[in-house]
Design a protein around this motif. Structure first.
Motif, PDB file in Angstrom:
ATOM      1  N   LEU A 119       0.855  -1.180   0.000  1.00  0.00           N
ATOM      2  CA  LEU A 119       0.000   0.000   0.000  1.00  0.00           C
ATOM      3  C   LEU A 119       0.892   1.230   0.000  1.00  0.00           C
ATOM      4  N   ALA A 120       0.515   2.221  -0.786  1.00  0.00           N
ATOM      5  CA  ALA A 120       1.260   3.477  -0.779  1.00  0.00           C
ATOM      6  C   ALA A 120       1.206   4.078   0.629  1.00  0.00           C
ATOM      7  N   PRO A 121       2.263   4.763   1.037  1.00  0.00           N
ATOM      8  CA  PRO A 121       2.306   5.296   2.404  1.00  0.00           C
ATOM      9  C   PRO A 121       1.046   6.053   2.826  1.00  0.00           C
ATOM     10  N   GLY A 122       0.468   6.824   1.968  1.00  0.00           N
ATOM     11  CA  GLY A 122      -0.730   7.583   2.311  1.00  0.00           C
ATOM     12  C   GLY A 122      -1.982   6.737   2.494  1.00  0.00           C
ATOM     13  N   GLN A 123      -1.929   5.474   2.081  1.00  0.00           N
ATOM     14  CA  GLN A 123      -3.078   4.575   2.179  1.00  0.00           C
ATOM     15  C   GLN A 123      -2.972   3.625   3.369  1.00  0.00           C
ATOM     16  N   ARG A 124      -1.882   3.689   4.092  1.00  0.00           N
ATOM     17  CA  ARG A 124      -1.672   2.794   5.224  1.00  0.00           C
ATOM     18  C   ARG A 124      -2.401   3.313   6.455  1.00  0.00           C
ATOM     19  N   GLY A 125      -2.808   2.388   7.320  1.00  0.00           N
ATOM     20  CA  GLY A 125      -3.477   2.767   8.560  1.00  0.00           C
ATOM     21  C   GLY A 125      -4.955   3.064   8.397  1.00  0.00           C
ATOM     22  N   LEU A 126      -5.511   2.787   7.225  1.00  0.00           N
ATOM     23  CA  LEU A 126      -6.926   3.059   6.955  1.00  0.00           C
ATOM     24  C   LEU A 126      -7.768   1.795   6.958  1.00  0.00           C
ATOM     25  N   GLY A 127      -7.151   0.662   7.238  1.00  0.00           N
ATOM     26  CA  GLY A 127      -7.879  -0.608   7.221  1.00  0.00           C
ATOM     27  C   GLY A 127      -7.926  -1.267   5.853  1.00  0.00           C
ATOM     28  N   LEU A 128      -7.279  -0.664   4.856  1.00  0.00           N
ATOM     29  CA  LEU A 128      -7.322  -1.212   3.498  1.00  0.00           C
ATOM     30  C   LEU A 128      -6.546  -2.524   3.388  1.00  0.00           C
ATOM     31  N   GLY A 129      -5.429  -2.636   4.104  1.00  0.00           N
ATOM     32  CA  GLY A 129      -4.642  -3.869   4.073  1.00  0.00           C
ATOM     33  C   GLY A 129      -5.450  -5.051   4.565  1.00  0.00           C
ATOM     34  N   ASP A 158      -8.644  -9.854   3.456  1.00  0.00           N
ATOM     35  CA  ASP A 158      -9.938 -10.547   3.500  1.00  0.00           C
ATOM     36  C   ASP A 158     -10.338 -11.021   2.103  1.00  0.00           C
ATOM     37  N   ALA A 159     -10.109 -10.156   1.095  1.00  0.00           N
ATOM     38  CA  ALA A 159     -10.450 -10.522  -0.280  1.00  0.00           C
ATOM     39  C   ALA A 159      -9.557 -11.657  -0.786  1.00  0.00           C
ATOM     40  N   VAL A 160      -8.278 -11.611  -0.449  1.00  0.00           N
ATOM     41  CA  VAL A 160      -7.361 -12.679  -0.851  1.00  0.00           C
ATOM     42  C   VAL A 160      -7.759 -13.987  -0.168  1.00  0.00           C
ATOM     43  N   SER A 161      -8.110 -13.914   1.108  1.00  0.00           N
ATOM     44  CA  SER A 161      -8.558 -15.105   1.838  1.00  0.00           C
ATOM     45  C   SER A 161      -9.826 -15.681   1.223  1.00  0.00           C
ATOM     46  N   ASP A 177       1.743 -10.048  11.487  1.00  0.00           N
ATOM     47  CA  ASP A 177       1.577 -10.667  12.815  1.00  0.00           C
ATOM     48  C   ASP A 177       0.163 -10.417  13.355  1.00  0.00           C
ATOM     49  N   ARG A 178      -0.340  -9.194  13.192  1.00  0.00           N
ATOM     50  CA  ARG A 178      -1.694  -8.876  13.677  1.00  0.00           C
ATOM     51  C   ARG A 178      -2.755  -9.698  12.959  1.00  0.00           C
ATOM     52  N   LEU A 179      -2.474 -10.072  11.724  1.00  0.00           N
ATOM     53  CA  LEU A 179      -3.421 -10.917  10.976  1.00  0.00           C
ATOM     54  C   LEU A 179      -3.433 -12.354  11.499  1.00  0.00           C
ATOM     55  N   GLY A 180      -2.392 -12.710  12.238  1.00  0.00           N
ATOM     56  CA  GLY A 180      -2.256 -14.089  12.697  1.00  0.00           C
ATOM     57  C   GLY A 180      -1.379 -14.931  11.791  1.00  0.00           C
ATOM     58  N   ALA A 181      -0.734 -14.283  10.824  1.00  0.00           N
ATOM     59  CA  ALA A 181       0.180 -15.013   9.932  1.00  0.00           C
ATOM     60  C   ALA A 181       1.416 -15.420  10.711  1.00  0.00           C
ATOM     61  N   ARG A 182       2.050 -16.479  10.266  1.00  0.00           N
ATOM     62  CA  ARG A 182       3.279 -16.922  10.922  1.00  0.00           C
ATOM     63  C   ARG A 182       4.422 -16.875   9.908  1.00  0.00           C
ATOM     64  N   ALA A 183       5.552 -16.412  10.382  1.00  0.00           N
ATOM     65  CA  ALA A 183       6.726 -16.296   9.516  1.00  0.00           C
ATOM     66  C   ALA A 183       7.440 -17.634   9.447  1.00  0.00           C
TER      67      ALA A 183
END
Length: 80
Positions: free
Chosen positions: A17-27, A32-35, A62-68
């Motif tokens: 996401l472009a820096p200006g689009q971060r923190g808006l819940g878009l990620g 969710d759409a990819v899932s 990490d907040r999504l619950g993904a594991r590295a």
């Protein structure tokens, strides 16, 4: 097909996401759409990567619950 687990998965090259689009819940909405697409395809896993220096992305994942998973990535320049 994951050679690590022998399972088919949805591969996402990266999420950006472009820096200006971060923190808006878009990620989260994009993930969710990819899932949903993975579910529609009958897949139970999504795999992607991010550079180790991208701390913001790692925290988001990490907040999504993904594991590295540890992995070393190689590139080889092929001369022309």
């Amino acid at each position: 097909m994951s050679t690590w687990d022998g399972l088919e998965h949805l591969h996402m090259d990266c999420l950006f996401l472009a820096p200006g689009q971060r923190g808006l819940g878009l990620g989260a909405l994009l993930m969710d759409a990819v899932s949903a697409e993975a579910r529609a395809l009958g897949l139970t896993e999504i795999q992607w990567q991010t550079p180790t220096w991208n701390e913001g992305a790692i925290l988001f994942h990490d907040r999504l619950g993904a594991r590295a998973q540890e992995k070393t990535r190689f590139t080889l320049t092929v001369e022309r």
